[in-house]
Design a protein around this motif. Sequence first.
Motif, mmCIF file in Angstrom:
data_model
loop_
_atom_site.group_PDB
_atom_site.id
_atom_site.type_symbol
_atom_site.label_atom_id
_atom_site.label_comp_id
_atom_site.label_asym_id
_atom_site.label_seq_id
_atom_site.Cartn_x
_atom_site.Cartn_y
_atom_site.Cartn_z
ATOM 1 N N GLY A 123 0.803 -1.220 0.000
ATOM 2 C CA GLY A 123 0.000 0.000 0.000
ATOM 3 C C GLY A 123 0.837 1.272 0.000
ATOM 4 N N PRO A 124 1.843 1.347 0.859
ATOM 5 C CA PRO A 124 2.640 2.575 0.917
ATOM 6 C C PRO A 124 3.823 2.613 -0.050
ATOM 7 N N ALA A 125 4.036 1.578 -0.838
ATOM 8 C CA ALA A 125 5.270 1.462 -1.627
ATOM 9 C C ALA A 125 5.490 2.615 -2.598
ATOM 10 N N TYR A 126 4.529 2.919 -3.439
ATOM 11 C CA TYR A 126 4.748 3.948 -4.453
ATOM 12 C C TYR A 126 4.944 5.338 -3.846
ATOM 13 N N PRO A 127 4.063 5.786 -2.946
ATOM 14 C CA PRO A 127 4.304 7.116 -2.386
ATOM 15 C C PRO A 127 5.619 7.203 -1.614
ATOM 16 N N LEU A 128 6.001 6.118 -0.944
ATOM 17 C CA LEU A 128 7.258 6.172 -0.190
ATOM 18 C C LEU A 128 8.473 6.081 -1.106
ATOM 19 N N ALA A 129 8.348 5.405 -2.238
ATOM 20 C CA ALA A 129 9.440 5.400 -3.223
ATOM 21 C C ALA A 129 9.658 6.820 -3.748
ATOM 22 N N LEU A 130 8.566 7.512 -4.042
ATOM 23 C CA LEU A 130 8.703 8.907 -4.488
ATOM 24 C C LEU A 130 9.292 9.777 -3.385
ATOM 25 N N HIS A 131 8.807 9.595 -2.169
ATOM 26 C CA HIS A 131 9.322 10.341 -1.013
ATOM 27 C C HIS A 131 10.835 10.159 -0.889
ATOM 28 N N ALA A 132 11.293 8.916 -1.044
ATOM 29 C CA ALA A 132 12.733 8.630 -0.934
ATOM 30 C C ALA A 132 13.516 9.288 -2.066
ATOM 31 N N SER A 133 12.975 9.264 -3.267
ATOM 32 C CA SER A 133 13.715 9.841 -4.400
ATOM 33 C C SER A 133 13.755 11.365 -4.332
ATOM 34 N N TYR A 134 12.698 11.959 -3.811
ATOM 35 C CA TYR A 134 12.635 13.422 -3.772
ATOM 36 C C TYR A 134 13.719 14.025 -2.894
ATOM 37 N N LYS A 135 14.266 13.258 -1.998
ATOM 38 C CA LYS A 135 15.349 13.760 -1.147
ATOM 39 C C LYS A 135 16.622 14.027 -1.944
#
Length: 172
Positions: free
Chosen positions: A111-123
Amino acid sequence: NSNLRGWVVTIMLALFMMINFMDKAILGIVAKPLMAELHIQPAEFGLIASSFFLLFSISAIGFGFIANRASSKAVLLVLAAIWGISQFPLAFVASVPLLFFSRIMLGVGEGPAYPLALHASYKWFPNDRRNLPSAIIYQGVTVGLLISGPVLTYILIRHSWHAAFMFLGVAS
């Protein structure tokens, strides 16, 4: 170079999403032999398949709060571990209750995979440079959907549906 490392992280996150979508696809690919072996009727199979979404959204929100307070690497590792742990038992034994539990746990991890992948890359990228990394990560979704059919079907035919779950458990 931090920019190079950001791109390496982006590619790894695309692979993360590829595995994520292969995990989602497997149940449909192995449905026929799985249903035959466990004597599952179509309506029961539908319940099993939809149980994936029982905690999917709730988990996305919960992990979203955690991601603001913990390392992205640690949170993504936990999610991938949940995927693997939810797939491995089906490589060895299977039952209807185990299928329900496995799919619910997989939903918790995915469930959280895609938004958290984006969150990680945005850093790794400034606001005005995030479109391309986001698009690359999303291509992991497309590639996962594209290759899950042939790859998992090959494993299913050459070995068994249990082996397909083992493959994804190891990949996770």
